[in-house]
Design a protein around this motif. Structure first.
Motif: not given
Lengths: 299, 431
Positions: B246, A271, A150, A143-147, B206-207, A264-265, B217-218, A15, B227, B250, A261, A11, A219, A268, B224, B221-222
């Motif tokens: 987007q 961000d 990207q 385990g995460i789907v990316y384009l 919580e975003l 966001i993880y 996109q990020t 970015n 879960r 995915r 990133v 990610d 995207t 948030p 995903s 991912s977060r």
């Protein structure tokens, strides 16, 4: 642990790739012209609008979908070929030698004009064109789907960094630009056409910003205000890397993207401010940025 | 509260005094001038433009039927994308013009919060056609500002009721909302409702991306990585469309049950997968059984003829605001013995008003908040109808999901138990 780190890295790099296209153009223009171009973000959004419009036309006309790929680069080139020389000759050149306040005011006025022009030409609704993204499919990483698109962007950004370094160090024009950056007066005394160099550097900056916008369209959605958001982020990158530093812009893009990133993880609510907190921390310790210098000028 | 009831009494008294004497009668204007506030540009225009289009269809229909009290309606549209400062100054400018009779403002909750006290100051009857925030009437009364919709409590609680009934085993919920009061309020309401009705449910992400973000996109991912069983979102307009465009490639909607609170307004613009839970923040689904009986079909036909597409719920909300405005004027004219009413008389006519809109019933409570039902459904397809429609619908009684007047809404939600959910109608029950 690795399960978390891999998506974070992907990610951050994805970015960073998009930010880098804009930031490196901004820093290039600054290093040669000594102008902090506030209108730089508008070239990003114009590139995005033109690329999306051309892509929609290609799909609408029933032409092969793969044509939308070269259309991204061609759109950026057309934007740069028209706007670069035109704006440099008519407006930007007028600010050479003027105070920084005048330069900022003039380029800010240009930004406002270009933003309104975009509304008039492209309308106020969001524009989407995702054919290149859809054609490339997806991959699963950690385990995460990316384009796949990207991931391709990361490759494009790395290729651009290498190409720019080769251009600056190996090509005649690149060496002349480096000479102008190092000492404008001496360059003129040696017979270098600095006015032409300024026009080339400005046009290249426009191209890089427009290319960033064009490559972003598959995207993202394109709508009014895109330019302002991008410009602010590009300024943060340029400040962290050091104005005028190509490799600095690349590393700073990764830092800024990683900050965003991570926020966001894990936090948030931070961000939006994370890139600027990093910028603040860097400038407190290194006022000219990580790779900038108050005395020596190079690119 | 004592002050607010005194204020209310004064307003009612002044309205009655105005109604009592012909000295207060107004001259009938040549044109019924109104200000209509909505988003006409930027990503939010995807939601705001249907509102404007709904207004234009209503104006045509009202004028074709002779106008309001025999006076043709003329609207000035104001773009809310210019920001609160510009919106306030436009409201003041229009309100100071002696010819302006009424305001329909606004779409954004933030703008409604800013405009409500100004409506009171200028004594300008105003209907908030969309603004959802439950904060609007929470702290002070706004005697000249009415909202013919439910508020965020009723709206977002209804989605939790629905997805808990559809997914009784839900354990992990993620939230992605816009980064302003509308998004943050919704997150609090969803979390509080889950805590009361399904204790033990974990909110795993919580975003709050910035409104108008071009890329998610990020965030995707977060989400995903988290879960979740359910992803709740009140992103709207271009933001929602961007997010769906987007996230769909995915695989996010294959992994988790998506709940898009404002999804109906975008489902004709972007391909939302079948099975996504969407709603209309009220009862404004024009194909609902009630709406079909109340004139929504005729409105939709006129809308389709003019714009070549179906009206989405912002268009219905706007249309319903016009229904309320027209009814208020007609009632005030009647109460005034046929003479053109003052603004105070029109405002008094809205007090406690109970009418049928194009999509259901609406009753103004004493705090000027409207009680309307909440319709929630799942995106699906129906033979004979082109495009996505709401299936497996439920219609929650508006009075049951709106906190009692004067009660702290979050305290009220906290007092609910799983039995509350058990007593509510079930998905698929509204046919």
């Amino acid at each position: 642990m690795l399960q978390t780190l891999i998506p974070l890295a992907v990610d951050a790099l994805a970015n960073a790739a998009l930010i880098f296209f804009v930031a490196v153009g901004l820093t290039l223009v600054f290093s040669v012209l000594r102008i902090l171009n506030v209108a730089h973000g508008s070239f990003y959004s114009i590139g995005a609008y033109v690329a999306a419009s051309v892509g929609l036309w290609i799909v609408g006309a029933g032409l092969p979908d793969w044509l939308t790929f070269p259309a991204l680069f061609l759109s950026a080139a057309v934007v740069a070929a028209i706007l670069g020389p035109l704006l440099e000759k008519t407006l930007v050149s007028w600010t050479y030698g003027k105070s920084e306040a005048v330069q900022v005011l003039v380029t800010f006025a240009l930004f406002l004009i270009l933003e309104d022009l975009q509304r008039i030409v492209f309308g106020v609704q969001s524009v989407y064109q995702d054919t290149p993204m859809a054609m490339l499919g997806i991959s699963e990483i950690g385990g995460i789907v990316y384009l796949n698109y990207q991931l391709l962007l990361i490759g494009f950004a790395a290729a651009l960094l290498i190409a720019l370094r080769i251009f600056i160090t190996r090509s005649r024009t690149g060496r002349l630009l480096a000479a102008v950056v190092a000492d404008r007066e001496v360059s003129e005394a040696l017979g270098i056409d600095t006015k032409r160099m300024f026009m080339i550097a400005f046009t290249l900056g426009v191209f890089l910003a427009a290319l960033g916008g064009a490559l972003a369209t598959p995207t993202t959605g394109v709508s009014p205000g895109l330019g302002a958001d991008t410009m602010v982020l590009a300024f943060a990158v340029a400040a962290i890397g050091g104005l005028g530093q190509v490799e600095g812009a690349a590393i700073a893009s990764v830092i800024v993207a990683a900050a965003k990133v991570l926020a966001i993880y894990f936090a948030p609510s931070l961000d939006a401010v994370a890139p600027y907190l990093v910028m603040l921390a860097v400038l407190l310790v290194k006022p000219y940025g990580l790779f900038g210098s108050g005395s020596t000028r190079k690119i | 509260m004592k002050f607010s009831s005194t204020l209310r009494s004064l307003t009612a008294a002044s309205a009655l005094a105005a109604a009592a004497g012909s000295a207060f009668a107004q001259d009938k204007p040549d044109s019924f001038d109104i200000g209509v506030f909505t988003f006409l540009s930027g990503p939010a225009a995807a939601y705001g433009m249907p509102g404007r289009q709904g207004a234009e269809v209503m104006i045509e229909q009202i004028n074709a039927a002779g106008g309001i009290g025999g006076v043709p309606v003329s609207a000035t549209f104001v773009d809310e994308a210019q920001g609160a400062e510009g919106v306030i100054s436009e409201y003041r400018r229009l309100g100071e013009e002696p010819t302006t009779d009424f305001m329909i403002a606004a779409l954004s909750s933030g703008n409604c919060l800013a405009l409500a006290p100004i409506a009171d100051q200028m004594k300008m009857p105003t209907v908030g056609w969309n603004c959802d925030t439950h904060q609007l009437f929470a702290k002070e009364d706004h005697p000249f500002f009415y909202r013919p919709n439910g508020n965020t409590i009723a709206e977002f609680m209804s989605y939790v009721l629905y997805f808990l009934d559809k997914n009784p085993d839900v354990k992990r919920v993620a939230i992605i909302n816009p980064d302003y009061s509308f998004g943050h309020d919704a997150a609090e309401i969803v979390k509080a409702t889950l805590k009361s009705l399904k204790p033990g449910t974990e909110v795993v992400a919580e975003l709050f991306p910035k409104m108008g973000s071009s890329t998610y996109q990020t965030e995707i991912s977060r989400l995903s990585a988290a879960r979740p069983d359910v992803i709740f979102s009140n992103l709207w307009g271009g933001d929602l469309e961007n997010f769906v465009r987007q996230a769909a490639p995915r695989g996010l909607f294959r992994q988790s049950q998506a709940v898009f609170a404002l999804g109906e307004s975008s489902m004709n613009n972007v391909a939302m997968p079948e099975g996504v839970i969407v709603g209309v923040l009220g009862d404004g689904w024009w194909r609902s059984p009630d709406a079909a009986k109340l004139g929504a079909t005729e409105f939709a036909t006129a809308y389709q003829e003019k714009y070549g597409k179906d009206p989405v719920f912002p268009a219905m909300k706007m249309a319903n605001a016009f229904v309320v405005m027209k009814a208020a004027y007609e009632q005030a004219i009647e109460a005034n013995g046929g003479a053109w009413p003052s603004k105070e008389q029109v405002t008094a006519a809205m007090e406690g008003m109970s009418i049928n809109t194009l999509t259901g019933s609406m009753t103004f409570r004493a705090d000027n908040d409207g009680i309307v039902d909440q319709v929630v459904g799942t995106i699906g397809s129906v033979e004979g109808i082109e495009g996505p429609v709401l299936t497996d619908m439920v219609r929650y009684d508006g009075s049951k999901v709106l906190p009692p007047e004067g009660e702290d809404p979050m305290v009220w939600i906290g007092s609910l138990t799983p039995e509350f959910l058990a007593a509510m109608p079930k998905p698929g029950s509204y046919k």
